[in-house]
Scaffold this active site. Structure first.
Site, PDB file in Angstrom:
ATOM      1  N   ASP A  27       0.867  -1.189   0.000  1.00 17.38           N
ATOM      2  CA  ASP A  27       0.000   0.000   0.000  1.00 17.38           C
ATOM      3  C   ASP A  27       0.902   1.236   0.000  1.00 17.38           C
ATOM      4  O   ASP A  27       1.536   1.532   1.024  1.00 17.38           O
ATOM      5  CB  ASP A  27      -0.900   0.031   1.240  1.00 17.38           C
ATOM      6  CG  ASP A  27      -2.044  -0.961   1.179  1.00 17.38           C
ATOM      7  OD1 ASP A  27      -1.969  -1.909   0.359  1.00 17.38           O
ATOM      8  OD2 ASP A  27      -2.999  -0.818   1.965  1.00 17.38           O
ATOM      9  N   LYS A  78      -6.935   3.151  -2.856  1.00 22.32           N
ATOM     10  CA  LYS A  78      -7.295   3.175  -1.435  1.00 22.32           C
ATOM     11  C   LYS A  78      -7.597   4.607  -1.029  1.00 22.32           C
ATOM     12  O   LYS A  78      -6.930   5.542  -1.472  1.00 22.32           O
ATOM     13  CB  LYS A  78      -6.122   2.596  -0.626  1.00 22.32           C
ATOM     14  CG  LYS A  78      -6.321   2.555   0.878  1.00 22.32           C
ATOM     15  CD  LYS A  78      -5.122   1.870   1.528  1.00 22.32           C
ATOM     16  CE  LYS A  78      -5.135   1.985   3.042  1.00 22.32           C
ATOM     17  NZ  LYS A  78      -3.964   1.303   3.663  1.00 22.32           N
ATOM     18  N   LYS A 135     -10.140   0.008  -2.029  1.00 22.13           N
ATOM     19  CA  LYS A 135     -10.029  -0.246  -0.593  1.00 22.13           C
ATOM     20  C   LYS A 135     -10.490   0.996   0.151  1.00 22.13           C
ATOM     21  O   LYS A 135      -9.928   2.072  -0.010  1.00 22.13           O
ATOM     22  CB  LYS A 135      -8.586  -0.590  -0.207  1.00 22.13           C
ATOM     23  CG  LYS A 135      -8.418  -0.830   1.307  1.00 22.13           C
ATOM     24  CD  LYS A 135      -7.007  -1.263   1.638  1.00 22.13           C
ATOM     25  CE  LYS A 135      -6.787  -1.357   3.147  1.00 22.13           C
ATOM     26  NZ  LYS A 135      -5.415  -1.801   3.490  1.00 22.13           N
TER      27      LYS A 135
END
Length: 202
Positions: free
Chosen positions: A89, A151, A180
């Site tokens: 991430d 995300k 996400k």
């Protein structure tokens, strides 16, 4: 609905201890969560704790500001994978995005994705710092860079995920990248709303 496989069980506080990581991994195994999401210094520890389980290890990179040199992000990502990370991430360079230096933002993400190959890459936008047009532009850059997920948030800024932002992201990326939703999602009912809005991971 069983949402355990949607969950990246996360602890990213700077005060996180080894005991916290042990407890995190134990709970992830007990509840069959998709992954644990941790700072890179604990990846090797988590790899030992989660050996022979289905729980993935997600490491954050360039966290939480995203403002470091691309080479530093690449190195951190490569090292995390070498230590056992299954997913990365990374935080987008928000300042470059706001400067409309889209070429550099694209290169930042592309270089990390190129370095990690088939390892899933989630790019954190930090939606609380962006307006609607910036969110859309960031999503388009992520698609061009072949990011696997977009995300919403680090959890370290002014706010976390919002349903509005997830819907904007979903409308922009359609099925070309997963989503996400992160930050402020603390109960089952809220998680379901985000899944219904298009989130693939919580």
């Amino acid at each position: 609905m069983n949402i355990s496989n949607y969950i990246d069980y996360t602890i990213l506080k700077p005060t996180t201890t080894e005991h916290d990581i042990i407890e995190l991994c134990h709970n992830a195994k007990e509840n069959n969560f998709h992954a644990v999401c941790i700072n890179s210094c604990y990846v090797a520890v988590a790899n030992q704790l989660l050996d022979e389980t289905d729980v993935k290890i997600c490491s954050v990179v360039g966290f939480p500001l995203g403002a470091m040199e691309t080479k530093a992000k690449v190195y951190e990502a490569e090292l995390a994978i070498a230590n056992g990370a299954d997913e990365i991430d990374m935080v987008i360079n928000i300042g470059l995005l706001k400067s409309r230096n889209y070429v550099s933002v694209l290169r930042d993400i592309t270089d990390v994705k190129s370095a990690i190959g088939d390892t899933p890459l989630k790019v954190i936008l930090e939606i609380s710092e962006l307006n609607k047009n910036e969110i859309i532009r960031a999503c388009e850059i992520c698609l061009d860079a072949k990011a696997d997920f977009i995300k919403t948030s680090t959890g370290f800024s002014k706010g976390g995920a919002t349903l509005t932002a997830v819907k904007i992201i979903k409308k922009t990326v359609r099925n070309r990248a997963k989503i996400k939703a992160s930050g402020g999602i603390a109960d089952y009912e809220t998680a379901l709303k985000y899944i219904d809005a298009g989130a693939d991971r919580i």
